[in-house]
Design a protein around this motif. Structure first.
Motif, mmCIF file in Angstrom:
data_model
loop_
_atom_site.group_PDB
_atom_site.id
_atom_site.type_symbol
_atom_site.label_atom_id
_atom_site.label_comp_id
_atom_site.label_asym_id
_atom_site.label_seq_id
_atom_site.Cartn_x
_atom_site.Cartn_y
_atom_site.Cartn_z
ATOM 1 N N MET A 191 -22.776 5.817 -8.847
ATOM 2 C CA MET A 191 -22.255 4.775 -7.967
ATOM 3 C C MET A 191 -21.708 5.383 -6.676
ATOM 4 S SD MET A 191 -19.059 2.227 -8.579
ATOM 5 C CE MET A 191 -17.940 3.438 -7.898
ATOM 6 N N ARG A 192 -22.103 4.817 -5.561
ATOM 7 C CA ARG A 192 -21.597 5.311 -4.274
ATOM 8 C C ARG A 192 -20.277 4.614 -3.960
ATOM 9 N NH1 ARG A 192 -26.257 5.159 0.150
ATOM 10 N NH2 ARG A 192 -24.886 6.689 1.110
ATOM 11 N N ARG A 193 -19.269 5.417 -3.755
ATOM 12 C CA ARG A 193 -17.946 4.846 -3.492
ATOM 13 C C ARG A 193 -17.755 4.610 -1.990
ATOM 14 N NH1 ARG A 193 -14.072 9.250 -5.947
ATOM 15 N NH2 ARG A 193 -15.277 10.437 -4.423
ATOM 16 N N LEU A 194 -16.876 3.677 -1.663
ATOM 17 C CA LEU A 194 -16.453 3.460 -0.282
ATOM 18 C C LEU A 194 -15.014 3.973 -0.168
ATOM 19 C CD1 LEU A 194 -16.994 2.150 2.545
ATOM 20 C CD2 LEU A 194 -15.933 0.078 1.636
ATOM 21 N N PRO A 195 -14.831 5.209 0.338
ATOM 22 C CA PRO A 195 -13.481 5.775 0.388
ATOM 23 C C PRO A 195 -12.696 5.162 1.564
ATOM 24 C CG PRO A 195 -15.202 7.483 0.501
ATOM 25 C CD PRO A 195 -15.841 6.165 0.802
ATOM 26 N N VAL A 196 -11.439 4.819 1.300
ATOM 27 C CA VAL A 196 -10.565 4.258 2.340
ATOM 28 C C VAL A 196 -9.279 5.079 2.366
ATOM 29 C CG1 VAL A 196 -9.310 2.222 3.138
ATOM 30 C CG2 VAL A 196 -11.476 1.931 1.897
ATOM 31 N N TYR A 197 -8.961 5.632 3.530
ATOM 32 C CA TYR A 197 -7.729 6.411 3.690
ATOM 33 C C TYR A 197 -6.762 5.655 4.591
ATOM 34 C CZ TYR A 197 -10.073 10.361 1.513
ATOM 35 O OH TYR A 197 -10.716 11.172 0.613
ATOM 36 N N LEU A 198 -5.547 5.418 4.083
ATOM 37 C CA LEU A 198 -4.494 4.802 4.888
ATOM 38 C C LEU A 198 -3.486 5.881 5.251
ATOM 39 C CD1 LEU A 198 -3.652 1.524 2.898
ATOM 40 C CD2 LEU A 198 -5.180 1.762 4.820
ATOM 41 N N LEU A 199 -3.304 6.113 6.547
ATOM 42 C CA LEU A 199 -2.328 7.094 7.033
ATOM 43 C C LEU A 199 -1.133 6.314 7.555
ATOM 44 C CD1 LEU A 199 -4.957 8.728 6.883
ATOM 45 C CD2 LEU A 199 -4.309 9.878 9.005
ATOM 46 N N LEU A 200 -0.013 6.410 6.848
ATOM 47 C CA LEU A 200 1.142 5.549 7.127
ATOM 48 C C LEU A 200 2.337 6.363 7.618
ATOM 49 C CD1 LEU A 200 0.887 3.315 3.926
ATOM 50 C CD2 LEU A 200 -0.077 2.862 6.203
ATOM 51 N N ASP A 201 2.877 5.934 8.740
ATOM 52 C CA ASP A 201 4.056 6.566 9.333
ATOM 53 C C ASP A 201 5.274 6.232 8.474
ATOM 54 O OD1 ASP A 201 6.209 7.266 10.964
ATOM 55 O OD2 ASP A 201 5.259 6.549 12.804
ATOM 56 N N THR A 202 5.929 7.283 7.946
ATOM 57 C CA THR A 202 7.156 7.077 7.168
ATOM 58 C C THR A 202 8.320 7.831 7.813
ATOM 59 O OG1 THR A 202 6.419 8.867 5.693
ATOM 60 C CG2 THR A 202 6.019 6.619 4.942
ATOM 61 N N SER A 203 8.273 7.944 9.139
ATOM 62 C CA SER A 203 9.350 8.650 9.850
ATOM 63 C C SER A 203 10.623 7.793 9.849
ATOM 64 C CB SER A 203 8.911 8.954 11.284
ATOM 65 O OG SER A 203 8.638 7.748 11.974
ATOM 66 N N GLY A 204 11.717 8.391 10.292
ATOM 67 C CA GLY A 204 13.032 7.737 10.228
ATOM 68 C C GLY A 204 13.089 6.388 10.926
ATOM 69 N N SER A 205 12.302 6.232 11.990
ATOM 70 C CA SER A 205 12.350 4.968 12.742
ATOM 71 C C SER A 205 11.769 3.799 11.950
ATOM 72 C CB SER A 205 11.594 5.114 14.062
ATOM 73 O OG SER A 205 10.278 5.544 13.819
ATOM 74 N N MET A 206 11.086 4.098 10.844
ATOM 75 C CA MET A 206 10.522 3.028 9.994
ATOM 76 C C MET A 206 11.535 2.533 8.947
ATOM 77 S SD MET A 206 7.262 2.288 10.740
ATOM 78 C CE MET A 206 6.474 1.693 9.232
ATOM 79 N N THR A 207 12.765 3.078 8.980
ATOM 80 C CA THR A 207 13.779 2.704 7.993
ATOM 81 C C THR A 207 14.037 1.196 8.002
ATOM 82 O OG1 THR A 207 14.842 4.840 8.260
ATOM 83 C CG2 THR A 207 16.178 3.129 7.276
ATOM 84 N N GLY A 208 14.300 0.652 6.800
ATOM 85 C CA GLY A 208 14.674 -0.763 6.725
ATOM 86 C C GLY A 208 13.473 -1.679 6.606
ATOM 87 N N GLU A 209 13.465 -2.711 7.433
ATOM 88 C CA GLU A 209 12.429 -3.749 7.326
ATOM 89 C C GLU A 209 11.005 -3.187 7.448
ATOM 90 O OE1 GLU A 209 11.205 -8.038 9.338
ATOM 91 O OE2 GLU A 209 12.874 -6.936 10.191
ATOM 92 N N PRO A 210 10.720 -2.281 8.423
ATOM 93 C CA PRO A 210 9.333 -1.815 8.558
ATOM 94 C C PRO A 210 8.776 -1.136 7.304
ATOM 95 C CG PRO A 210 10.589 -1.255 10.529
ATOM 96 C CD PRO A 210 11.576 -1.769 9.514
ATOM 97 N N ILE A 211 9.556 -0.231 6.703
ATOM 98 C CA ILE A 211 9.013 0.518 5.551
ATOM 99 C C ILE A 211 8.841 -0.422 4.354
ATOM 100 C CG2 ILE A 211 11.196 1.399 4.532
ATOM 101 C CD1 ILE A 211 8.111 3.582 5.026
ATOM 102 N N GLU A 212 9.767 -1.377 4.181
ATOM 103 C CA GLU A 212 9.626 -2.357 3.095
ATOM 104 C C GLU A 212 8.368 -3.197 3.319
ATOM 105 O OE1 GLU A 212 11.350 -2.316 0.322
ATOM 106 O OE2 GLU A 212 12.474 -0.632 1.170
#
Length: 212
Positions: A1-22
């Motif tokens: 089976m040929r897979r469809l790979p999906v990579y999500l690169l997510l910013d988890t720096s300090g400025s994402m604290t609170g509402e954004p990271i949730e």
């Protein structure tokens, strides 16, 4: 089976604290639930999550939708986008099956990048590595006014921006990512064709501006 790979690169720096990271955590969960309802996606889509703050980490290796479990992510530190580009390059080398004379390998990966700030590392070195890998398409999302969409344009021509990095906007981004993965998996499953650019993806919601 040929897979469809999906990579999500997510910013988890300090400025994402609170509402954004949730909102990012919720967005990933909603995306996975939605894709599990899609018969083509459940057959082909494999998801990996890479986070980047002061360092880049692959927190979820390439995993099929049925087995996917999100890990807890926290917002801290700086924005090592270059490290994330280097890491996704290594992951593509290690995880994506190449086509050979004997067998068809996996489909070319889809890469989605989301950041709310400016890279704090030498991102161009990471970009040089990333450019050596073949992806079907890469989309970068500039979340909020502190992100630099012009810089993201140097990584990929497919850049979208959110005016604010609040929960509603981030949720809309993940809904659109989910729809885009769905369209891509249908195309490879039904037609044996890869999606190659934004024009073949579902139109983004009003909150997502296409950066030209």
């Amino acid at each position: 089976m040929r897979r469809l790979p999906v990579y999500l690169l997510l910013d988890t720096s300090g400025s994402m604290t609170g509402e954004p990271i949730e909102a990012v955590k919720n967005g990933v969960q909603v995306m996975i639930s939605s894709l599990r309802q899609n018969p083509q996606a459940i057959e082909t889509a494999f998801i990996s999550i890479i986070t980047f703050d002061s360092e880049a980490k692959q927190v979820v290796p390439l995993t099929d939708l049925a087995s996917f479990q999100m890990v807890d992510i926290r917002a801290t530190g700086t924005t090592s986008l270059g490290e994330a580009l280097k890491l996704v390059s290594t992951c593509i080398d290690n995880e994506v099956t190449k086509t050979t004379a004997e067998q068809k390998g996996d489909w070319k990966p889809l890469v989605f990048i989301m950041t709310d700030g400016i890279p704090t590392d030498d991102w161009q070195i990471g970009l040089e590595e990333f450019r050596k890998r073949k992806t079907a398409f890469t989309v970068a999302c500039a979340a909020g006014s502190a992100a630099d969409s012009a810089l993201l344009k140097l990584i990929t021509e497919n850049v979208v921006s959110l005016d604010t990095a609040d929960s509603q906007s981030i949720a809309k981004f993940f809904t659109w990512v989910s729809a885009s993965i769905g369209v891509s998996s249908t195309k490879v499953e039904d037609g044996g064709q890869e999606v190659t650019g934004m024009g073949e993806l579902p139109p983004p919601p009003a909150e997502l501006n296409i950066v030209t």
